[in-house]
Design a protein around this motif. Structure first.
Motif, PDB file in Angstrom:
ATOM      1  N   CYS A 156      -7.017   0.034  -6.942  1.00 34.26           N
ATOM      2  CA  CYS A 156      -5.703   0.096  -6.295  1.00 34.26           C
ATOM      3  C   CYS A 156      -4.565   0.170  -7.321  1.00 34.26           C
ATOM      4  CB  CYS A 156      -5.509  -1.113  -5.392  1.00 34.26           C
ATOM      5  SG  CYS A 156      -3.903  -1.104  -4.578  1.00 34.26           S
ATOM      6  N   PRO A 157      -3.740   1.215  -7.240  1.00 34.66           N
ATOM      7  CA  PRO A 157      -2.689   1.398  -8.246  1.00 34.66           C
ATOM      8  C   PRO A 157      -1.555   0.382  -8.128  1.00 34.66           C
ATOM      9  CG  PRO A 157      -2.463   3.039  -6.536  1.00 34.66           C
ATOM     10  CD  PRO A 157      -3.751   2.308  -6.263  1.00 34.66           C
ATOM     11  N   VAL A 158      -1.474  -0.316  -6.994  1.00 35.09           N
ATOM     12  CA  VAL A 158      -0.410  -1.316  -6.871  1.00 35.09           C
ATOM     13  C   VAL A 158      -1.009  -2.721  -6.760  1.00 35.09           C
ATOM     14  CG1 VAL A 158       1.379   0.206  -5.993  1.00 35.09           C
ATOM     15  CG2 VAL A 158      -0.265  -0.779  -4.402  1.00 35.09           C
ATOM     16  N   CYS A 182      -2.821   5.900  -0.998  1.00 38.33           N
ATOM     17  CA  CYS A 182      -3.343   6.893  -1.923  1.00 38.33           C
ATOM     18  C   CYS A 182      -4.829   7.145  -1.687  1.00 38.33           C
ATOM     19  CB  CYS A 182      -3.133   6.426  -3.355  1.00 38.33           C
ATOM     20  SG  CYS A 182      -4.146   4.990  -3.752  1.00 38.33           S
ATOM     21  N   ALA A 183      -5.487   6.223  -1.002  1.00 34.96           N
ATOM     22  CA  ALA A 183      -6.916   6.323  -0.701  1.00 34.96           C
ATOM     23  C   ALA A 183      -7.827   6.127  -1.910  1.00 34.96           C
ATOM     24  CB  ALA A 183      -7.262   7.627   0.012  1.00 34.96           C
ATOM     25  N   ALA A 184      -7.299   5.657  -3.017  1.00 33.02           N
ATOM     26  CA  ALA A 184      -8.174   5.393  -4.164  1.00 33.02           C
ATOM     27  C   ALA A 184      -9.248   4.370  -3.793  1.00 33.02           C
ATOM     28  CB  ALA A 184      -7.359   4.883  -5.349  1.00 33.02           C
ATOM     29  N   CYS A 185      -8.863   3.380  -2.991  1.00 32.25           N
ATOM     30  CA  CYS A 185      -9.845   2.360  -2.588  1.00 32.25           C
ATOM     31  C   CYS A 185     -10.935   2.975  -1.719  1.00 32.25           C
ATOM     32  CB  CYS A 185      -9.142   1.217  -1.857  1.00 32.25           C
ATOM     33  SG  CYS A 185      -8.199   1.710  -0.398  1.00 32.25           S
ATOM     34  N   ILE A 213      -8.795  -0.238   2.707  1.00 32.03           N
ATOM     35  CA  ILE A 213      -7.447  -0.481   3.218  1.00 32.03           C
ATOM     36  C   ILE A 213      -7.471  -0.542   4.742  1.00 32.03           C
ATOM     37  CG2 ILE A 213      -6.851   2.008   3.035  1.00 32.03           C
ATOM     38  CD1 ILE A 213      -4.401  -0.973   2.898  1.00 32.03           C
ATOM     39  N   CYS A 241       0.818  -1.229   0.000  1.00 25.75           N
ATOM     40  CA  CYS A 241       0.000   0.000   0.000  1.00 25.75           C
ATOM     41  C   CYS A 241       0.851   1.280   0.000  1.00 25.75           C
ATOM     42  CB  CYS A 241      -0.912  -0.006   1.217  1.00 25.75           C
ATOM     43  SG  CYS A 241      -1.922   1.468   1.357  1.00 25.75           S
TER      44      CYS A 241
HETATM   45  S1  SF4 Z   1      -5.868   1.917  -3.276  1.00 24.28           S
HETATM   46 FE1  SF4 Z   1      -4.242   0.452  -2.778  1.00 24.28          FE
HETATM   47  S2  SF4 Z   1      -2.440   1.739  -2.447  1.00 24.28           S
HETATM   48 FE2  SF4 Z   1      -4.190   3.112  -2.393  1.00 24.28          FE
HETATM   49  S3  SF4 Z   1      -4.710   3.258  -0.209  1.00 24.28           S
HETATM   50 FE3  SF4 Z   1      -5.987   1.630  -1.072  1.00 24.28          FE
HETATM   51  S4  SF4 Z   1      -4.776  -0.213  -0.723  1.00 24.28           S
HETATM   52 FE4  SF4 Z   1      -3.379   1.480  -0.446  1.00 24.28          FE
END
Ligand code: SF4
Lengths: 472, 221
Positions: free
Chosen positions: A373-375, A316-319, A342, A313
């Protein structure tokens, strides 16, 4: 557990969240905007999936060799005249930070936003020493001035407050006399904080990414507060979760790009700052002394387990911004500084099931988080794994999903859960699906299906449902 | 440290490695951005991006540079001005500008007085060492003659961008920095003025750092 926020039972928190109409509106609006901006930013790249694959590959490789890269980082920080401290626990981290602060006889500390310092409750430890700790991120500053109201979103911590509330707080606490216009409020904060930077003894920052090859740390902000926190006080302390590391500048730049696009839909934020050691000889600004505190605090227990991907993680808070449950209950309901999907995965791992066993149920398993999630952390699969573990351990779920969904005001979700859960988590569920019904699975799945009552799938598709909800 | 790292090694189910080779990553989408673009094309992209980051971009050449700078400064309300002690000013013909009364040139021997000058300045000005077309970013490799606060404390920030410094994106900057023998203690990637959306998601420009940013591109240099 220090990352814990809010007292009260999970249900009560959720109940409170759902009835806070302003908060719900603000959360929905922010989610919508941040999500749209992220999607635009991804579309603009054209090859988003390749970027994600690269991000995932880098994060995986780094975690698999975390011991090596941390050693390299620490050696390179020392080569540049910095000090490194490895803290196994929150207490060890706070003790070290307090010792540094005491040795400087510091009274005033300015700080830029950092989740890990929240997690270890660093401010409280420093305040006990008699220090004043000033948050400089505008959102965090607002919360602090308002008697330490807890943050509700990873990148927009004061999301749950409206401008009138902020004006009232500023009037009461900061002798503010102007209106609720955001520009005027921000200008007042600027004025107050400028004075604090100039007179602080110590600056404390988090760390978005440390670079092993050079011993550098990278700070990502739009406000530039981290820059003033590190440029003006004589001593700088940087606190990082041990997984926030990359091999070289080349990986750092890829992850920074993924972070800024995913968090706020910007190619790069206004300020990205890479700091290496204390100031060089002859330099006038920048710290004379630099300390890097590398925090484990439960992370190593996640390494080598099926939950290891959560350490990929990049916060980024995209989730969070796509989660329908977060949208309904708001950040505070999670009872942890880590909210959204997350948070639902991470909080039980760092804080234990005793406090956070309901969180894995705060999900519809719709997999929107995983997609965002970008990763490429398989968030919804990890939520399922949590549920399985909890059921295995306790013999039953702490809360049935039907009830959970009802509590979240997500009536339609439980059928949706079934439909999407079986669609998107096929590896977890598929072998036990017969005629679109989940039969009693063996082993851990048995207990899980036992408490589940799967209603017939409804016609409404999740996306339509979500869209409709979004327009409410 | 030993125990901390040993614990990680054992969680990872092996001994601590003595050397790790960085893999060849399977994907490299970052390398293809603006690949093969000329400096003119990169400048066009930079200009496009500036409209999105609240930043004015002005084009000029060395012959008109001083005049352009003076216009930009006047437009932002004049001095005082704080600048780096940078030999490039002379190279682009700005020696007489530096002698202006209201210009403070960073001077190590004055110590903290430099920071105070930056605090009082209306305009802070530096050269961009590397400029990123894709994001509209200037990269400052700071050093003792170029304090970090020049670009942060004044109300307005002005970056002088030699056109030759423009590269596609952060990828190129990362490899340039990796080649350096000594990584600067502070590298700034600056993309427009300071801003925040923390109050009801409204964008407010100028929170802690500069409230305005202007890029001056020298097209013949
Ligand atoms: S989208 Fe992925 S990287 Fe971004 S906060 Fe959520 S879990 Fe972490």
């Amino acid at each position: 557990m220090a990352m814990k926020i809010n007292t009260g039972e999970f249900h009560e928190r959720v109940e409170k969240g759902i009835h806070n109409t302003f908060m719900r509106g603000a959360v929905a609006g922010a989610q919508e905007r941040l999500r749209t901006r992220r999607l635009e930013a991804a579309a603009e790249l054209g090859n988003w999936e390749q970027w994600r694959a690269l991000g995932e590959e880098i994060r995986k490789h780094t975690l698999e060799n975390l011991d090596y890269y941390l050693m390299q980082l620490s050696e390179n920080v020392k080569k540049r005249g910095g000090h490194v401290f490895f803290a196994q626990t929150a207490e060890e981290a706070n003790d070290y930070i307090c010792r540094v602060v005491e040795s400087k006889q510091a009274k005033k500390i300015v700080k830029s936003k950092s989740m890990v310092t929240e997690e270890i409750h660093m401010n409280a430890a420093l305040e006990k020493l008699g220090c004043e700790v000033i948050e400089t991120d505008l959102g965090e500053y607002i919360l602090q001035v308002d008697d330490h109201d807890p943050p509700s979103h990873i990148v927009a911590p004061a999301l749950h407050k409206n401008k009138e509330q902020i004006r009232d707080v500023f009037q009461e606490k900061l002798a503010y006399t102007k209106t609720e216009k955001p520009e005027e409020l921000a200008l007042h904060a600027r004025h107050m904080l400028r004075h604090e930077y100039m007179t602080a003894d110590v600056g404390i920052t988090g760390c978005n990414f440390a670079v092993a090859e050079t011993g550098s740390i990278t700070l990502v902000t739009n406000e530039g507060n981290a820059d003033l926190v590190t440029a003006l006080p004589k001593t700088q302390i940087t606190v990082m979760g041990m997984e926030r590391i990359v091999p070289t500048f080349e990986e750092m730049e890829v992850l920074v790009s993924l972070l800024t696009r995913s968090a706020v839909g910007q190619k790069l934020t206004s300020y990205i700052t890479v700091l290496t050691g204390p100031r060089d000889e002859g330099e006038v600004d920048g710290p004379e002394e630099f300390h890097l505190v590398i925090v484990d605090n439960g992370r190593s227990d996640i390494l080598g387990t099926e939950f290891q991907p959560v350490l990929q993680c990049i916060r980024c808070a995209a989730c969070v911004n796509v989660c329908p449950v977060y949208r309904h209950i708001g950040g505070h309901s999670y009872g942890s500084i880590y909210s959204g999907p997350i948070g639902a995965v991470l909080s039980p791992l760092l804080g234990g099931y005793d406090d956070y066993k309901e969180l894995p149920y705060a999900s519809t398993l719709c997999a929107a988080c995983t997609e965002a999630c970008p990763v490429k952390i398989p968030l919804h699969e990890l939520l399922l794994k949590h549920r399985q573990t909890i059921v295995e351990r306790e013999g039953k779920a702490p809360i049935s999903e039907k009830l959970a969904m009802k509590a979240f005001g997500l009536g339609a979700a439980s059928s949706m859960l079934y439909k999407l859960g079986s669609k998107i988590a096929p590896t977890a569920v598929h072998p036990f699906t017969i005629n679109d019904r989940i039969s009693k699975g063996p082993g851990p799945l048995k207990a899980w299906t036992d408490i589940r009552e799967f209603p017939a799938p409804e016609k409404e598709r999740f996306r339509d449902w979500f869209k409709q909800r979004g327009e409410e | 440290m030993e125990a901390f790292l040993q614990r990680l090694a054992s969680r990872l189910g092996r001994d601590m490695p003595t050397f790790v080779e960085r893999p060849q990553w399977k994907h490299a989408p970052q390398q293809t951005v603006f690949q093969g673009y000329s400096q003119d094309e990169l400048l066009a992209e930079l200009k496009k991006q500036c409209t999105r980051i609240h930043t004015t971009l002005v084009e000029t050449n060395t012959a008109e540079l001083q005049q352009t700078i003076e216009q930009v400064i006047d437009a932002h309300g004049g001095g005082p001005i704080v600048v780096a002690n940078d030999e490039r000013y002379e190279q682009v013909g700005l020696s007489s500008f530096l002698k202006r009364e209201d210009v403070h040139v960073w001077d190590v021997s004055l110590g903290r007085a430099n920071i105070e000058a930056a605090e009082k300045a209306n305009v802070g000005m530096t050269f961009s060492d590397i400029t990123l077309a894709k994001s509209g970013t200037v990269v400052l490799l700071n050093h003792h003659n170029q304090g970090r606060t020049i670009s942060f404390l004044p109300k307005t920030y002005v970056a002088i961008i030699p056109k030759s410094t423009i590269v596609p994106r952060m990828t190129q900057a990362a490899s340039i920095i990796r080649e350096q023998k000594h990584v600067p203690s502070c590298i700034n990637f600056i993309t427009g003025p300071s801003n925040s959306a923390d109050i009801e998601m409204n964008l407010v420009v100028g929170v802690h750092g500069p409230m305005k940013a202007t890029y001056i591109v020298i097209t013949d240099c």
